[in-house]
Design an enzyme around this catalytic site. Structure first.
Site, short mmCIF file in Angstrom:
data_model
loop_
_atom_site.label_atom_id
_atom_site.label_comp_id
_atom_site.label_asym_id
_atom_site.label_seq_id
_atom_site.Cartn_x
_atom_site.Cartn_y
_atom_site.Cartn_z
N ASP A 106 -15.70 18.14 18.45
CA ASP A 106 -16.87 16.98 17.60
C ASP A 106 -17.18 16.33 19.23
O ASP A 106 -16.84 16.96 20.53
CB ASP A 106 -15.18 15.81 18.26
CG ASP A 106 -14.48 15.67 16.55
OD1 ASP A 106 -14.94 15.78 15.77
OD2 ASP A 106 -13.40 16.23 17.21
N GLU A 158 -10.90 10.78 5.56
CA GLU A 158 -10.67 12.11 6.37
C GLU A 158 -9.96 11.67 7.86
O GLU A 158 -10.90 10.43 8.57
CB GLU A 158 -11.79 12.48 6.18
CG GLU A 158 -11.47 14.39 7.41
CD GLU A 158 -12.18 15.32 7.58
OE1 GLU A 158 -12.19 16.22 8.23
OE2 GLU A 158 -13.29 15.26 6.96
#
Length: 281
Positions: free
Chosen positions: A70, A59
């Site tokens: 994130d 990924e």
């Protein structure tokens, strides 16, 4: 373009779904890092190392200025990669270089702001040309899901989507039915990557069952908060997923002052072994 599921989407589905036969229930490891981190060449070497160490899917995060999903480690990697140049260009070049060195399926993870800036169809076409199997966009606006999935189909790649654990049942159903390639079911709700305070396995299992009921033929991946091999093993013992994705442990290892590639290889191997042990239990 061909109609229906493109060959690259079929490859991705085979990698993560394993035909859903009881004797082939071994979930795969998805390995995430940010394109261009710590630099283009080393970033590509890292992804190839992930694959050589047993990861079943790569990924590739497209660098962005606002990686809202994130946590600190991956957000810092985004910033580092952006300082080296344009995020889309480094992502496409990363995928092209990976594709010449290994045949592990590659999925790009991109935020919608990047897709919108380039244009959905152009972005899908350029991703397809680079060699990706799919592009996971965790924050497609509901009113743009249909158009994005159509653009991906036209380009011949899959359009995995994130199943928001806070969504209504109707909204969850729309996402699960629209997603191609796989559905990404977060292991924890309302948290960023790098979360390490534990996972409610019963809650995750119930959520995955709900997703499975809405999209019975679509593979399901989970990630976010899968901080240790032991936790990954526990997940696959209790939760019906085709893959577990890790990112922060790998990015932190790459940031190490010692041999980052050697360390990431060890991390991947530990998680792959844990998945094998959990899947066999």
């Amino acid at each position: 373009m061909t109609s229906g599921v493109h060959v690259r989407d079929a490859v991705l589905r085979r990698a993560v779904d394993l035909d859903r036969q009881p004797e082939k229930r071994q979930p795969i490891l998805g390995a995430f890092s940010v394109a261009g981190y710590p630099n283009l060449r080393s970033g590509v070497d890292a992804f190839v190392t992930f694959a050589e160490s047993g990861a079943g899917m790569l990924e590739v995060g497209a660098p962005t200025a606002d990686p809202w999903l994130d946590g600190p480690a991956i957000a810092a990697a985004h910033g580092c990669a952006l300082r080296a140049g344009d995020g889309v260009s480094v992502t496409l070049e990363t995928v092209r270089r990976i594709s010449t060195r290994c045949d592990t399926p590659v999925v790009v993870m991109s935020y919608w702001s990047t897709i919108q800036a380039i244009g959905p169809q152009r972005m899908a076409d350029e991703l397809a040309s680079s060699g990706v199997s799919g592009c996971l966009v965790p924050d497609v606006p509901p009113e743009r899901v249909e158009a994005w999935v159509a653009a991906a189909v036209e380009a011949g790649i899959s359009a995995p989507l994130l199943a928001n654990r806070d969504a209504s049942y109707a909204e969850l159903g729309d996402i699960c039915r629209a997603a191609t390639g796989f559905v990404y079911a977060p292991a924890v709700g309302g948290q960023r990557t790098g979360y390490s305070a534990g996972i409610d396995l019963d809650g995750l299992a119930a959520f995955v069952r709900a997703v499975r009921g809405l999209a019975p033929s679509t593979p399901i991946m989970t990630g976010i908060g899968v901080s240790t091999p032991e936790l990954a093993s526990a997940i696959v013992r209790q939760v019906d997923v085709s893959a577990v994705v890790i990112g922060s442990p790998l990015v932190r290892a790459l940031h190490s002052d010692t041999d980052g590639l050697h360390q990431t290889a060890g991390v991947v191997k530990e998680f792959v072994a844990a998945l094998a042990a959990g899947g066999a239990a």
